[in-house]
Design an enzyme around this catalytic site. Structure first.
Site, mmCIF file in Angstrom:
data_model
loop_
_atom_site.group_PDB
_atom_site.id
_atom_site.type_symbol
_atom_site.label_atom_id
_atom_site.label_comp_id
_atom_site.label_asym_id
_atom_site.label_seq_id
_atom_site.Cartn_x
_atom_site.Cartn_y
_atom_site.Cartn_z
ATOM 1 C CG ASP A 67 -5.945 12.642 36.530
ATOM 2 O OD1 ASP A 67 -6.448 13.729 36.855
ATOM 3 O OD2 ASP A 67 -5.161 12.530 35.574
ATOM 4 C CG ASP A 136 3.383 10.039 28.317
ATOM 5 O OD1 ASP A 136 2.339 10.727 28.315
ATOM 6 O OD2 ASP A 136 3.727 9.340 29.286
ATOM 7 C CG HIS A 138 -0.331 11.118 30.249
ATOM 8 N ND1 HIS A 138 0.970 11.467 30.517
ATOM 9 C CD2 HIS A 138 -1.075 12.081 30.823
ATOM 10 C CE1 HIS A 138 1.000 12.578 31.222
ATOM 11 N NE2 HIS A 138 -0.229 12.980 31.405
ATOM 12 C CD GLU A 143 2.080 8.131 32.422
ATOM 13 O OE1 GLU A 143 2.103 8.469 31.219
ATOM 14 O OE2 GLU A 143 2.622 8.812 33.317
HETATM 15 C C1 GLP Z 1 -1.345 15.694 33.828
HETATM 16 C C2 GLP Z 1 -2.808 15.290 33.915
HETATM 17 C C3 GLP Z 1 -3.424 15.150 32.534
HETATM 18 C C4 GLP Z 1 -3.059 16.339 31.688
HETATM 19 C C5 GLP Z 1 -1.576 16.395 31.508
HETATM 20 C C6 GLP Z 1 -1.100 17.509 30.596
HETATM 21 O O1 GLP Z 1 -0.489 14.608 33.704
HETATM 22 N N1 GLP Z 1 -3.006 14.074 34.629
HETATM 23 O O2 GLP Z 1 -4.825 15.017 32.675
HETATM 24 O O3 GLP Z 1 -3.696 16.259 30.437
HETATM 25 O O4 GLP Z 1 -1.034 16.599 32.813
HETATM 26 O O5 GLP Z 1 -0.915 18.655 31.314
HETATM 27 P P1 GLP Z 1 -0.719 20.092 30.713
HETATM 28 O O6 GLP Z 1 -2.052 20.513 30.215
HETATM 29 O O7 GLP Z 1 -0.256 20.902 31.870
HETATM 30 O O8 GLP Z 1 0.296 19.962 29.640
#
Ligand code: GLP
Length: 236
Positions: A67, A136, A138, A143
């Site tokens: 992404d 959440d 995702h 989402e």
């Molecule tokens: C972002 C990314 C996700 C990732 C998520 C969790 O939203 N788009 O791919 O898994 O963050 O991030 P973290 O690993 O910093 O908790």
């Protein structure tokens, strides 16, 4: 699903890097689906170390990221392209022109998304998709929604995601409101999936994703339908 827990983030990161390195060694021209967020940083550090000290080579690999924030150019320090260059690509021998991240500044996001899926298809899908998980549930930036979306698409970020990701920006107001994200076609089409997560805050959502109903309200729950998922969880 194969679920393993580790006492520390460092141990989990080493296991995740070994998982990916084994794939790269077995198939040097593999396609790696990569992720951003704080969770995979230790994995990338360890892969960089393996490259430096053990000769692990990514020279024939192709990478496809999940992404990108809408509106951020790859030169923006909070863009996911910048993150990948910093944390992995500049530290190993992957060819930069073999690394793909959705273009957040594409004038026509729909065309960019369609081209991204066409690329994934042309590559024959990914050999492995690395994932984190949002608070959440995702994955990528898929989402909670009424239905799963297959295609790479433009998505409005959930207020909770904007808040969760504000720590990387000066303020929540600076977090882009939209992102381009790979959908379920790209993610579930991976031959193998490796999800990394750590800390008490992620434990509940992970349990629900693994054992609760498969629902687009908790996007990671779709992983229950994939035949080869490994989840590595660090207690802290
Ligand atoms: C972002 C990314 C996700 C990732 C998520 C969790 O939203 N788009 O791919 O898994 O963050 O991030 P973290 O690993 O910093 O908790």
């Amino acid at each position: 699903m194969n679920y393993q827990t580790f006492p520390t983030y460092a141990e989990m990161s080493r296991a995740a890097a070994k998982f990916l390195a084994d794939i790269v060694r077995a198939k040097p021209d593999c396609v790696l689906g990569l992720a951003t967020g704080s969770s995979p940083i230790g994995t990338y550090d360890e892969l960089a170390r393996m490259h430096r000290e053990e000769g692990l080579s990514f020279a024939r690999c192709t990478t496809v990221n999940l992404d990108e924030y809408r509106g951020l150019a790859g030169t923006h320090p909070q863009s996911y392209r910048y993150f990948m260059n910093e944390h992995l690509f500049s530290r190993v021998d992957v060819r930069l022109d073999h690394t793909f991240v959705p273009n957040g500044t594409a004038a026509d996001p729909a065309a960019e998304c369609a081209a991204y899926d066409a690329r994934i298809k042309a590559l024959g899908g990914t050999d492995v998709q690395l994932l984190g998980i949002g608070p959440d549930g995702h994955i990528g930036f898929n989402e909670p929604a009424d239905e799963f979306t297959d295609a790479t698409h433009l998505v409005d970020l959930d207020p909770s995601t904007i808040e969760a990701n504000a720590r990387f920006f000066d303020s929540a107001a600076d977090v882009p409101r939209q992102a381009l994200t790979m959908g379920m076609f790209g993610i579930m089409g991976a031959k193998r999936i490796l999800l990394v997560a750590s800390g008490a805050a992620k434990k509940g959502v992970l349990e629900e994703a693994m054992h609760g109903p498969v629902t687009p309200r908790l996007p990671a729950s779709i992983l229950q339908k994939h035949p080869d998922v490994t989840i590595l969880f660090a207690e802290k």
